[in-house]
Design an enzyme around this catalytic site. Structure first.
Site, mmCIF file in Angstrom:
data_model
loop_
_atom_site.group_PDB
_atom_site.id
_atom_site.type_symbol
_atom_site.label_atom_id
_atom_site.label_comp_id
_atom_site.label_asym_id
_atom_site.label_seq_id
_atom_site.Cartn_x
_atom_site.Cartn_y
_atom_site.Cartn_z
ATOM 1 N N HIS A 16 0.871 -1.204 0.000
ATOM 2 C CA HIS A 16 0.000 0.000 0.000
ATOM 3 C C HIS A 16 0.894 1.237 0.000
ATOM 4 C CE1 HIS A 16 -3.846 2.144 1.365
ATOM 5 N NE2 HIS A 16 -2.932 3.088 1.167
ATOM 6 N N HIS A 18 1.595 5.371 -1.689
ATOM 7 C CA HIS A 18 1.244 6.556 -2.486
ATOM 8 C C HIS A 18 2.520 7.103 -3.116
ATOM 9 C CE1 HIS A 18 -2.881 6.818 -0.898
ATOM 10 N NE2 HIS A 18 -2.332 6.267 0.182
ATOM 11 N N LYS A 102 -9.343 -0.199 -5.851
ATOM 12 C CA LYS A 102 -9.378 0.455 -4.540
ATOM 13 C C LYS A 102 -10.729 1.114 -4.298
ATOM 14 C CE LYS A 102 -7.832 2.149 -0.667
ATOM 15 N NZ LYS A 102 -6.808 3.129 -0.369
ATOM 16 N N HIS A 139 -10.543 1.171 1.827
ATOM 17 C CA HIS A 139 -10.310 2.185 2.867
ATOM 18 C C HIS A 139 -11.503 2.064 3.809
ATOM 19 C CE1 HIS A 139 -8.724 6.091 4.466
ATOM 20 N NE2 HIS A 139 -9.915 5.999 5.041
ATOM 21 N N HIS A 177 -4.627 -0.646 5.790
ATOM 22 C CA HIS A 177 -4.138 0.133 6.945
ATOM 23 C C HIS A 177 -5.082 0.075 8.145
ATOM 24 C CE1 HIS A 177 -6.800 2.981 5.014
ATOM 25 N NE2 HIS A 177 -5.929 3.351 4.114
ATOM 26 N N ASP A 250 1.429 2.673 3.529
ATOM 27 C CA ASP A 250 0.590 3.863 3.358
ATOM 28 C C ASP A 250 1.431 5.137 3.418
ATOM 29 O OD1 ASP A 250 -1.719 5.237 2.777
ATOM 30 O OD2 ASP A 250 -2.463 5.246 4.834
HETATM 31 O O1 DOR Z 1 -3.426 9.593 5.579
HETATM 32 C C1 DOR Z 1 -3.756 9.296 4.453
HETATM 33 N N1 DOR Z 1 -3.177 9.855 3.377
HETATM 34 N N2 DOR Z 1 -4.736 8.402 4.295
HETATM 35 C C2 DOR Z 1 -5.239 8.137 3.076
HETATM 36 O O2 DOR Z 1 -6.121 7.334 3.000
HETATM 37 C C3 DOR Z 1 -4.758 8.864 1.879
HETATM 38 C C4 DOR Z 1 -3.404 9.352 2.068
HETATM 39 C C5 DOR Z 1 -2.974 10.347 1.026
HETATM 40 O O3 DOR Z 1 -3.195 10.103 -0.168
HETATM 41 O O4 DOR Z 1 -2.399 11.380 1.377
HETATM 42 ZN ZN ZN Z 2 -3.345 5.083 1.526
#
Ligand code: DOR
Ligand code: ZN
Length: 348
Positions: A16, A18, A102, A139, A177, A250
């Site tokens: 997971h 970003h 997702k 989520h 998460h 995450d």
């Molecule tokens: O804290 C988070 N940041 N939770 C999420 O679900 C998305 C993520 C983000 O893309 O910044």
């Molecule tokens: Zn995330």
């Protein structure tokens, strides 16, 4: 705590992550690629990655941003919307690099406004995913503003997840998460098609971290950090040896200006020291011997992908992550545990 001086792990994956896009991608990608062979890449860009065509283009941008000599395989995901067509699921399965879909409940978190307003609208898509074995990544928070922000995951299990699994008993689901004992217990009691990712920060910190000595925005993420009993339950789950719990950082970068501001963004940046942070948590639980399965075996086994070859080595060596990384022109990216003493360091 052990006195082991070093541990070798089969090269791990991040289930997971970003990675963002453009200049942000170029900054954060090397951090993940140094540690992980593969990562499940979140689709919450602006605009979101809702089609295989968009995922194909995003994947190409990720590979183009990879520094020479680094190997990394992005495992792509599609962002589910109320109007995702069933054909998109068929194309995803055929692509062999879109590995999951997702679910962001609309309004739950960063760039989730295009998310699902009502899962009933996705019935045909979910049926096709159940049939083809394409996992749904969830989520798991309700968006009902009347529900206390610390209870939104627990309520999600009752209101959304349980009915979903009754309706689609064969659907592969990763509860992403997880942050509560309720989620850990729920997943542990489920069958083989339900798994969960756990972040390093939810293993290391409870909600006091957000308020320690003043407001600490770099510890603010969604789902938000919870009470100590929940952190302990997550740590037990991660170190239990149950193969349905695995690593998902995450890691979610935001520029400092978007974190240290009224209405600041949710997200903890951990890719700079992900393995080290997990090692810290596992070591504190006397469970370093469980780290390899959690980081390197359970994820690929659940996704039906081969385990990696090659290894990484963590050495017991005190160090401090930098206060910040240069980010997006004149801005900076403040990593989690900036300036704090860590006891494990990845070699190389
Ligand atoms: O804290 C988070 N940041 N939770 C999420 O679900 C998305 C993520 C983000 O893309 O910044
Ligand atoms: Zn995330």
């Amino acid at each position: 705590m052990t006195s082991t001086m070093q541990i070798a792990l089969t090269r791990p994956d991040d289930w997971h992550l970003h990675l963002r896009d453009g200049d942000a991608l170029a900054t954060v990608l090397p951090h993940s690629a140094r540690q992980f062979a593969r990562a499940i890449v979140m689709p919450n860009l602006r605009p979101p990655v809702t089609t295989v065509a968009a995922a194909t283009a995003y994947r190409a941008r990720i590979l183009a941003a990879l520094p020479a000599g680094m190997a990394f395989e992005p495992l792509m995901t599609l962002y589910l919307t109320d109007s995702t067509p069933v054909d998109e699921i068929r194309r995803a399965v055929a692509s062999e690099f879109v590995r999951a879909v997702k679910l962001y409940p609309a309004g739950a978190t960063t760039n989730s406004d295009a998310g699902v307003t009502n899962l009933d609208r996705c019935a045909a898509v979910l049926t096709e995913m159940e049939r083809s074995g394409l996992p749904l990544l969830v989520h798991g928070e309700v968006t009902d503003s009347k529900i206390d922000v610390f209870d939104r995951e627990k309520v999600f299990i009752e209101r959304v997840l349980k009915p979903l699994l009754v309706r689609y008993p064969g659907l592969k689901v990763v509860f992403e998460h997880i942050t509560t004992r309720d989620a850990a217990d729920f997943v542990a009691a489920c069958g083989p098609n339900i798994a969960a990712t756990i972040t390093a920060h939810h293993l290391l910190y409870n909600r006091n971290a957000i308020f320690a000595g003043g407001l600490r925005p770099h510890y603010y993420c969604l789902p938000v950090l919870k009470r100590e009993v929940h952190r302990q339950a997550l740590l037990r789950a991660a170190t239990s040896g149950n193969p349905r719990f695995f690593l998902g950082t995450d890691s979610a970068p935001h520029p400092r200006v978007s974190k240290e501001v009224d209405g600041g963004c949710a997200g903890c940046y951990t890719a700079h020291a992900a393995l080290e942070l997990y090692a810290e948590a596992f070591d504190a639980a006397d469970a370093l011997h469980r780290l390899e399965a959690f980081a390197s075996f359970n994820g690929p086994d659940f996704y039906g992908l081969p385990r990696n070859t090659g290894s990484v080595t963590l050495v017991r060596e005190a160090w401090r992550p930098p206060a910040a990384f240069a980010y997006l022109g004149g801005d900076t990216l403040v990593p989690l545990a900036a300036g704090e003493l860590l006891r494990w360091k990845m070699r190389g």
